[in-house]
Design a protein around this motif. Structure first.
Motif, PDB file in Angstrom:
ATOM      1  N   ALA A   2      -2.777   4.209 -17.630  1.00  0.00           N
ATOM      2  CA  ALA A   2      -1.953   3.039 -17.374  1.00  0.00           C
ATOM      3  C   ALA A   2      -2.134   2.571 -15.942  1.00  0.00           C
ATOM      4  N   SER A   3      -2.242   1.289 -15.787  1.00  0.00           N
ATOM      5  CA  SER A   3      -2.354   0.698 -14.463  1.00  0.00           C
ATOM      6  C   SER A   3      -0.974   0.426 -13.900  1.00  0.00           C
ATOM      7  N   ALA A   4      -0.894   0.437 -12.573  1.00  0.00           N
ATOM      8  CA  ALA A   4       0.317  -0.037 -11.919  1.00  0.00           C
ATOM      9  C   ALA A   4       0.383  -1.547 -12.114  1.00  0.00           C
ATOM     10  N   PRO A   5       1.565  -2.143 -11.942  1.00  0.00           N
ATOM     11  CA  PRO A   5       1.672  -3.590 -12.118  1.00  0.00           C
ATOM     12  C   PRO A   5       0.628  -4.332 -11.301  1.00  0.00           C
ATOM     13  N   ALA A   6      -0.086  -5.268 -11.926  1.00  0.00           N
ATOM     14  CA  ALA A   6      -1.237  -5.908 -11.293  1.00  0.00           C
ATOM     15  C   ALA A   6      -0.857  -7.113 -10.440  1.00  0.00           C
ATOM     16  N   GLN A   7       0.394  -7.627 -10.612  1.00  0.00           N
ATOM     17  CA  GLN A   7       0.737  -8.834  -9.896  1.00  0.00           C
ATOM     18  C   GLN A   7       0.843  -8.565  -8.398  1.00  0.00           C
ATOM     19  N   SER A   8       0.467  -9.567  -7.625  1.00  0.00           N
ATOM     20  CA  SER A   8       0.609  -9.523  -6.169  1.00  0.00           C
ATOM     21  C   SER A   8      -0.056  -8.304  -5.541  1.00  0.00           C
ATOM     22  N   LEU A   9      -1.277  -8.015  -5.961  1.00  0.00           N
ATOM     23  CA  LEU A   9      -1.995  -6.908  -5.344  1.00  0.00           C
ATOM     24  C   LEU A   9      -2.306  -7.259  -3.895  1.00  0.00           C
ATOM     25  N   PRO A  10      -2.156  -6.296  -2.984  1.00  0.00           N
ATOM     26  CA  PRO A  10      -2.469  -6.554  -1.575  1.00  0.00           C
ATOM     27  C   PRO A  10      -3.963  -6.800  -1.380  1.00  0.00           C
ATOM     28  N   ILE A  11      -4.324  -7.353  -0.230  1.00  0.00           N
ATOM     29  CA  ILE A  11      -5.732  -7.591   0.055  1.00  0.00           C
ATOM     30  C   ILE A  11      -6.502  -6.271  -0.008  1.00  0.00           C
ATOM     31  N   PHE A  12      -7.742  -6.350  -0.411  1.00  0.00           N
ATOM     32  CA  PHE A  12      -8.695  -5.260  -0.634  1.00  0.00           C
ATOM     33  C   PHE A  12      -8.593  -4.679  -2.040  1.00  0.00           C
ATOM     34  N   TYR A  13      -7.394  -4.655  -2.626  1.00  0.00           N
ATOM     35  CA  TYR A  13      -7.182  -3.949  -3.885  1.00  0.00           C
ATOM     36  C   TYR A  13      -7.508  -4.848  -5.074  1.00  0.00           C
TER      37      TYR A  13
END
Length: 264
Positions: A2-13
């Protein structure tokens, strides 16, 4: 996995996965010689814990907008980082912000309505995976010392980020920030290059603070941080000269410092 929530990923990620003793039992972490994700990043988030070290090598500014954050400038224009080559290798000594050194790890909420933070990583990174070389993340199903150190670094970063948030709140209440502008006269040109789109401390307002306000920011540690920021601004000219030497002189001389997306 399972992925962590994808919204608003910080820069680089590009993505986030929670580190798992089951799914990543055979994973290792290895050193990489370059940071291609940083090669085109000209402004990097900075915590106040780093101001003293960073101000000797990098200009410290604040992003534009209603919720400014501290940024270390590694270039003056979008896509330009004067301290790295095109492959992401360092071209000389500089200060590398903790935000960069933390990648590909970070603490994130797995559930938007939860409070617990889990150690996650960007699965697109070349530094974490199943390798013959590197340091194991787990041994007999238990985190190794390497993993414990990564977790400690991320926890320390979160604490520093919280202190930075409080610093910015206090700075906003004091109304000390103003729109920044730096003009640099290049040899052979009639008109200077003018950089805007960032915020900086208003020295006049700082000098005019009431005695009780000045005493407060001296006692709580804000005052030396403000001076570190102000002293560092003289390095903007050095960044400009580096860009010119690299043949990456400004075409549209504007520093864009949109805040990094909020972390999960």
């Amino acid at each position: 996995m399972a992925s962590a929530p994808a919204q608003s990923l910080p820069i680089f990620y590009n993505d986030l996965l929670p580190l798992s003793t089951i799914d990543h039992a055979d994973y290792s972490v290895r050193s990489v010689e370059a940071a291609p994700h940083l090669a085109t990043q000209h402004a990097v988030p900075l915590t106040i814990d780093e101001f003293a070290a960073a101000q000797r090598m990098l200009p410290i500014i604040f992003s534009a907008g209603n919720d400014p954050v501290p940024l270390a400038l590694m270039g003056l224009n979008e896509g330009v980082n004067v301290f790295l080559d095109e492959n992401g290798g360092l071209t000389g000594p500089t200060y590398i912000p903790a935000y960069v050194r933390r990648y590909p790890w970070m603490l994130a909420k797995l559930r938007p309505d939860g409070e617990e933070l889990s150690l996650c990583f960007d699965p697109t990174t070349p530094s974490v995976g199943v390798f013959d070389e590197g340091n194991k993340l787990f041994d007999d199903g238990k985190p190794t010392e390497v993993t414990a150190n990564i977790l400690k670094f991320c926890e320390d970063f979160e604490q520093a980020a919280a202190r930075t948030g409080q610093f910015m709140k206090d700075l906003k209440e004091l109304d000390l920030l103003m729109d920044g502008e730096v003009a640099i006269q290049a040899p052979g040109l009639e008109q200077p290059f003018t950089y805007r789109g960032f915020r900086m401390v208003n020295e006049e307002k700082l000098r005019d603070l009431r005695g009780d306000q000045l005493r407060k920011i001296n006692q709580n540690g804000m005052l030396p941080l403000l001076f570190a920021h102000l002293f560092s601004l003289q390095l903007i000219r050095e960044i400009f000269e580096r860009q010119v030497q690299l043949g990456k002189g400004p075409i549209a001389p504007i520093v864009s410092t949109e805040p990094a997306p909020a972390e999960a």
